[in-house]
Design a protein around this motif. Structure first.
Motif, mmCIF file in Angstrom:
data_model
loop_
_atom_site.group_PDB
_atom_site.id
_atom_site.type_symbol
_atom_site.label_atom_id
_atom_site.label_comp_id
_atom_site.label_asym_id
_atom_site.label_seq_id
_atom_site.Cartn_x
_atom_site.Cartn_y
_atom_site.Cartn_z
ATOM 1 N N GLN A 27 25.597 64.078 87.851
ATOM 2 C CA GLN A 27 26.508 62.901 88.245
ATOM 3 C C GLN A 27 26.086 62.128 88.820
ATOM 4 O OE1 GLN A 27 29.573 62.620 86.724
ATOM 5 N NE2 GLN A 27 29.697 60.662 87.921
ATOM 6 N N LEU A 28 26.345 60.755 88.756
ATOM 7 C CA LEU A 28 25.982 59.779 89.652
ATOM 8 C C LEU A 28 27.249 59.513 90.605
ATOM 9 C CD1 LEU A 28 24.099 57.454 90.749
ATOM 10 C CD2 LEU A 28 24.988 55.852 88.738
ATOM 11 N N PHE A 29 27.212 59.985 91.674
ATOM 12 C CA PHE A 29 28.515 59.771 92.709
ATOM 13 C C PHE A 29 28.105 58.428 93.320
ATOM 14 C CE2 PHE A 29 27.872 64.562 92.449
ATOM 15 C CZ PHE A 29 29.294 64.724 92.176
ATOM 16 N N THR A 30 28.974 58.102 94.254
ATOM 17 C CA THR A 30 28.959 56.836 95.053
ATOM 18 C C THR A 30 27.868 56.890 95.748
ATOM 19 O OG1 THR A 30 31.497 56.867 95.241
ATOM 20 C CG2 THR A 30 30.207 55.479 96.789
ATOM 21 N N ILE A 31 26.861 56.170 95.599
ATOM 22 C CA ILE A 31 25.669 56.111 95.790
ATOM 23 C C ILE A 31 24.973 55.994 97.377
ATOM 24 C CG2 ILE A 31 24.514 55.573 93.692
ATOM 25 C CD1 ILE A 31 23.930 52.888 94.617
ATOM 26 N N ALA A 74 34.702 60.947 87.998
ATOM 27 C CA ALA A 74 33.693 60.916 87.327
ATOM 28 C C ALA A 74 33.947 61.593 85.774
ATOM 29 C CB ALA A 74 32.663 61.892 87.981
ATOM 30 N N SER A 75 35.309 62.198 85.862
ATOM 31 C CA SER A 75 35.879 62.845 84.584
ATOM 32 C C SER A 75 36.552 61.708 83.677
ATOM 33 C CB SER A 75 36.767 64.046 84.772
ATOM 34 O OG SER A 75 36.018 64.921 85.697
ATOM 35 N N LYS A 76 36.645 60.466 83.747
ATOM 36 C CA LYS A 76 37.441 59.365 83.251
ATOM 37 C C LYS A 76 37.315 59.604 81.542
ATOM 38 C CE LYS A 76 33.792 56.492 84.615
ATOM 39 N NZ LYS A 76 33.404 57.489 85.630
ATOM 40 N N VAL A 77 36.265 60.023 80.957
ATOM 41 C CA VAL A 77 36.158 60.152 79.734
ATOM 42 C C VAL A 77 36.557 61.426 79.138
ATOM 43 C CG1 VAL A 77 34.718 59.883 77.439
ATOM 44 C CG2 VAL A 77 34.293 58.170 79.540
ATOM 45 N N GLN A 78 35.909 62.343 79.457
ATOM 46 C CA GLN A 78 36.217 63.826 79.134
ATOM 47 C C GLN A 78 37.600 63.857 79.158
ATOM 48 O OE1 GLN A 78 34.192 62.610 81.755
ATOM 49 N NE2 GLN A 78 32.652 64.273 81.914
ATOM 50 N N VAL A 79 38.388 63.726 80.582
ATOM 51 C CA VAL A 79 39.689 64.296 80.548
ATOM 52 C C VAL A 79 40.678 63.862 79.442
ATOM 53 C CG1 VAL A 79 39.514 65.076 82.791
ATOM 54 C CG2 VAL A 79 40.411 62.767 82.230
ATOM 55 N N ARG A 80 40.467 62.810 78.449
ATOM 56 C CA ARG A 80 41.335 62.319 77.810
ATOM 57 C C ARG A 80 41.203 63.003 76.565
ATOM 58 N NH1 ARG A 80 43.404 57.874 80.062
ATOM 59 N NH2 ARG A 80 42.124 56.849 81.616
ATOM 60 N N ASP A 81 40.218 64.184 76.419
ATOM 61 C CA ASP A 81 40.318 65.217 75.410
ATOM 62 C C ASP A 81 41.234 66.270 75.586
ATOM 63 O OD1 ASP A 81 38.162 63.625 74.038
ATOM 64 O OD2 ASP A 81 36.623 64.603 75.127
ATOM 65 N N PRO A 82 41.621 67.089 74.322
ATOM 66 C CA PRO A 82 42.351 68.055 74.705
ATOM 67 C C PRO A 82 41.555 69.291 75.718
ATOM 68 C CG PRO A 82 42.374 67.559 72.535
ATOM 69 C CD PRO A 82 41.579 66.719 73.056
ATOM 70 N N ILE A 83 42.239 70.292 76.387
ATOM 71 C CA ILE A 83 41.661 71.276 76.862
ATOM 72 C C ILE A 83 40.627 71.913 75.895
ATOM 73 C CG2 ILE A 83 41.976 73.312 78.193
ATOM 74 C CD1 ILE A 83 44.701 72.490 78.991
ATOM 75 N N ASN A 84 39.329 72.062 76.506
ATOM 76 C CA ASN A 84 38.404 72.737 75.460
ATOM 77 C C ASN A 84 37.449 73.514 76.414
ATOM 78 O OD1 ASN A 84 35.849 70.899 75.944
ATOM 79 N ND2 ASN A 84 37.533 69.564 75.684
ATOM 80 N N THR A 85 36.558 74.297 75.715
ATOM 81 C CA THR A 85 35.212 75.357 76.424
ATOM 82 C C THR A 85 34.084 74.571 76.451
ATOM 83 O OG1 THR A 85 35.212 76.507 74.677
ATOM 84 C CG2 THR A 85 37.145 77.221 76.157
ATOM 85 N N SER A 86 33.892 73.306 75.927
ATOM 86 C CA SER A 86 32.671 72.794 75.687
ATOM 87 C C SER A 86 31.689 72.751 76.919
ATOM 88 C CB SER A 86 32.924 71.435 74.879
ATOM 89 O OG SER A 86 33.413 70.335 75.882
ATOM 90 N N SER A 87 32.210 73.000 78.010
ATOM 91 C CA SER A 87 31.486 72.617 79.151
ATOM 92 C C SER A 87 31.041 73.860 79.859
ATOM 93 C CB SER A 87 32.041 71.704 80.343
ATOM 94 O OG SER A 87 32.220 70.365 79.944
ATOM 95 N N ILE A 88 31.249 74.949 79.285
ATOM 96 C CA ILE A 88 30.964 76.492 79.752
ATOM 97 C C ILE A 88 29.777 76.702 79.159
ATOM 98 C CG2 ILE A 88 31.648 78.814 79.700
ATOM 99 C CD1 ILE A 88 34.407 78.279 79.543
ATOM 100 N N GLY A 89 28.835 77.187 80.458
ATOM 101 C CA GLY A 89 27.378 77.364 79.859
ATOM 102 C C GLY A 89 26.380 76.194 79.595
ATOM 103 N N ARG A 90 26.998 74.948 79.999
ATOM 104 C CA ARG A 90 26.198 73.786 79.455
ATOM 105 C C ARG A 90 24.701 74.079 80.276
ATOM 106 N NH1 ARG A 90 29.115 68.493 80.712
ATOM 107 N NH2 ARG A 90 29.447 68.391 78.604
ATOM 108 N N TRP A 91 24.601 74.584 81.572
ATOM 109 C CA TRP A 91 23.343 74.768 82.416
ATOM 110 C C TRP A 91 22.287 75.347 81.715
ATOM 111 C CZ3 TRP A 91 21.145 79.163 83.848
ATOM 112 C CH2 TRP A 91 21.792 80.461 83.732
ATOM 113 N N ARG A 92 22.557 76.303 80.669
ATOM 114 C CA ARG A 92 21.674 77.027 80.050
ATOM 115 C C ARG A 92 20.789 76.068 78.999
ATOM 116 N NH1 ARG A 92 22.391 82.320 80.539
ATOM 117 N NH2 ARG A 92 24.489 82.874 80.952
ATOM 118 N N LYS A 93 21.323 74.796 78.674
ATOM 119 C CA LYS A 93 20.435 73.815 77.836
ATOM 120 C C LYS A 93 19.072 73.349 78.501
ATOM 121 C CE LYS A 93 24.539 72.414 75.240
ATOM 122 N NZ LYS A 93 25.564 71.242 74.762
ATOM 123 N N TYR A 94 19.226 73.369 79.916
ATOM 124 C CA TYR A 94 18.218 72.770 80.828
ATOM 125 C C TYR A 94 17.063 73.977 81.096
ATOM 126 C CZ TYR A 94 21.466 69.290 81.353
ATOM 127 O OH TYR A 94 22.342 68.127 81.114
ATOM 128 N N GLY A 95 17.259 75.257 80.494
ATOM 129 C CA GLY A 95 16.037 75.977 80.250
ATOM 130 C C GLY A 95 15.099 76.405 81.730
#
Length: 521
Positions: free
Chosen positions: A399-403, A483-504
């Motif tokens: 995330q790019l927070f308030t720098i 920071a969630s301005k785009v994602q939270v307009r989708d229905p509740i979902n599990t797509s973000s669970i375990g995302r960290w594993r993609k970075y190996g």
């Protein structure tokens, strides 16, 4: 001896060239000749804004307004209050101005930025539109318009505005990042070549940071997670080397927060208001999702990330430090009147609350104030989000927070984020041992996997009746300023669970740290 007119011109020129010492001296000379010269106080205020002295700037603008009810002064007063997160005062300042009164594009833009900062994005859009019509060649106007459009969910409009800003100013790195952040990147439709060329000739840390994050977003969209991680690491380290940050400062904050327990010496009961619902937790842990769930209830308003509780603490402690949240202020807070603190918070939020009987304040870092909130507002509800530590930390790293915010300095290094999470984890464990009946510990993974069951329990905790629409956050039309301005307009979902594993392997050091800390992931 220079005349007031000459000194005024010299002061303006000095400030425009960022020579604040000379500018300050000229303004003081004017005031010595004419103590009622309003614009000299205003120029002094602008110097203080540049130096980060917002409280002093507000006092000076108020002094200027005693001698001239200038629209420009009210615009910058609104902006200063917005910079503080003081939403009620920002809105009060802008109430003195109507859009029809303003013909200067810069003033219109200033008012739009201030309104956007306090979450009034629909109002902000009108000011930006007029500014753009008066000056269609200013890239900043289009960028600011795009930001408010994005927060309001007008993504096509935002995309067009960012592209226009880039056309007018090809190295507008904020617009480049904002455009990539909107998503819809594919192998055939992306901005990677343009971004890579611009990054190759960029050296300014903030520019490198924005462009690096933009590229990481687009690499991720194409499934290139290792490349995205390397880009984040490089661009964030460039920014980290340019700031003065010590993790020990955050450790002190957490330690002091754990001491904010019930004050047995305070015999005055807190404020009886039961309207606030505080949603807090680590950034990127699901706080926005919970806010969207609750604010879809007919009895609950969404107020976004309010700074008002921390500002109320700061005002009542009267500490001299620049930061709102720091060890000095938390230490002094044990001596303040808790009823007065609760009442001050309710007064500050009155202007931004709607007509519903309850409202959500979802500033993540309010977890530092749990002890004070429990005393000042004993009938308020506190919801503390807990999410898988690896997903939380990767989410913060991505995330790019308030720098230039001092509160997000931990987020420029993944292992430092892990250490910050560990402090938060221990703080949460501490509060769990207190068995507080007005604090709910909510697990993000359980929420998205068992939404109806968890939402029923959430509403019951908040003393709200069951309403089916709370399950359908995608129908919530309120603006989102996080920071969630785009994602939270989708229905509740599990797509973000375990995302960290993609970075190996890039996450191995963080995994080892959590193993050593006995923090399960």
């Amino acid at each position: 001896m220079n005349t007031i007119k000459q000194l005024h011109r010299l002061a303006q020129e000095a400030i425009n060239h960022r020579d604040y010492v000379k500018g300050h001296r000229y303004c003081v000379e004017i005031i010595q000749q004419n103590p009622q010269h309003g614009d000299s106080y205003f120029l002094l205020a602008m110097i203080n804004v540049e130096l980060g002295q917002i409280n002093k700037a507000i006092q000076l603008i108020q002094k200027a307004l005693e001698y001239s009810a200038s629209i420009e002064y009210y615009a910058h007063l609104c902006k200063c209050y917005a910079l503080q997160g003081n939403m009620s005062q920002a809105l009060a300042s802008i109430s003195h101005v109507t859009i029809d009164q303003v013909s200067d594009p810069l003033t219109l833009d200033t008012l739009g930025v201030a309104l956007s900062r306090v979450g009034a994005h629909q109002k902000a859009l009108a000011f930006f539109e007029k500014a753009m019509s008066l000056n269609p060649n200013n890239a900043a106007f289009f960028y600011n318009y795009g930001v408010s459009s994005k927060f309001a969910g007008l993504f096509t409009q935002a995309r067009q505005a960012f592209e226009t800003a880039i056309r007018l100013k090809p190295d507008h790195y904020q617009a480049h990042f904002a455009l990539s952040d909107l998503g819809k990147v594919s192998q055939d439709d992306n901005h990677i070549e343009r971004l890579e060329k611009l990054l190759a000739i960029s050296s300014e840390p903030d520019g490198v940071l924005h462009l690096g994050h933009a590229l990481a977003k687009e690499y991720e969209a194409l499934g290139q997670h290792q490349k995205a991680f390397a880009m984040l690491q490089k661009s964030k380290s460039t920014k980290l080397s340019s700031i003065d940050y010590q993790f020990s400062q955050d450790v002190e904050l957490f330690a002091k927060s754990r001491l904010l327990i019930e004050n047995t010496n305070n015999t005055i009961h807190g404020c009886d208001a039961n309207a606030p619902i505080f949603v807090m937790g680590m950034p990127r842990s699901g706080t926005t999702l919970v806010e969207r769930i609750l604010s879809n209830h007919s009895h609950v308003d969404s107020c976004g990330e309010l700074q008002d509780f921390g500002i109320a603490v700061k005002e009542l402690t009267r500490t001299s430090s620049v930061k709102v949240l720091d060890v000095e202020t938390l230490s002094a807070s044990k001596h303040i009147d808790m009823r007065a603190l609760g009442q001050r918070y309710m007064q500050k939020t009155a202007a931004i609350r709607g007509t519903a009987p309850r409202f959500v304040d979802k500033l993540p870092f309010n977890f530092f104030y749990i002890g004070l909130i429990k005393q000042a507002l004993p009938n308020a509800k506190i919801i503390l989000l807990q999410r898988n530590p690896m997903d939380t930390c990767i989410g913060n790293f991505r995330q790019l927070f308030t720098i230039n915010s001092p509160y997000y300095a931990y987020a420029f290094d993944l292992l430092t984020i892990g250490r910050f999470y560990a402090e938060f984890y221990r703080l949460g464990q501490y509060w769990q041992t207190q068995h507080s009946n007005n604090v709910l510990f909510l697990n993000y993974e359980q929420l998205v996997q068992e939404p109806e069951q968890q939402i029923r329990q959430l509403l019951q905790f908040c003393e709200l009746d069951w309403q089916e629409q709370c399950l359908h956050v995608e129908t919530n039309q309120a603006p989102v300023s996080t920071a969630s301005k785009v994602q939270v307009r989708d229905p509740i979902n599990t797509s973000s669970i375990g995302r960290w594993r993609k970075y190996g392997a890039a996450t191995s050091a963080l995994q080892q740290f959590f193993d050593e800390q006995n923090i399960p992931y």
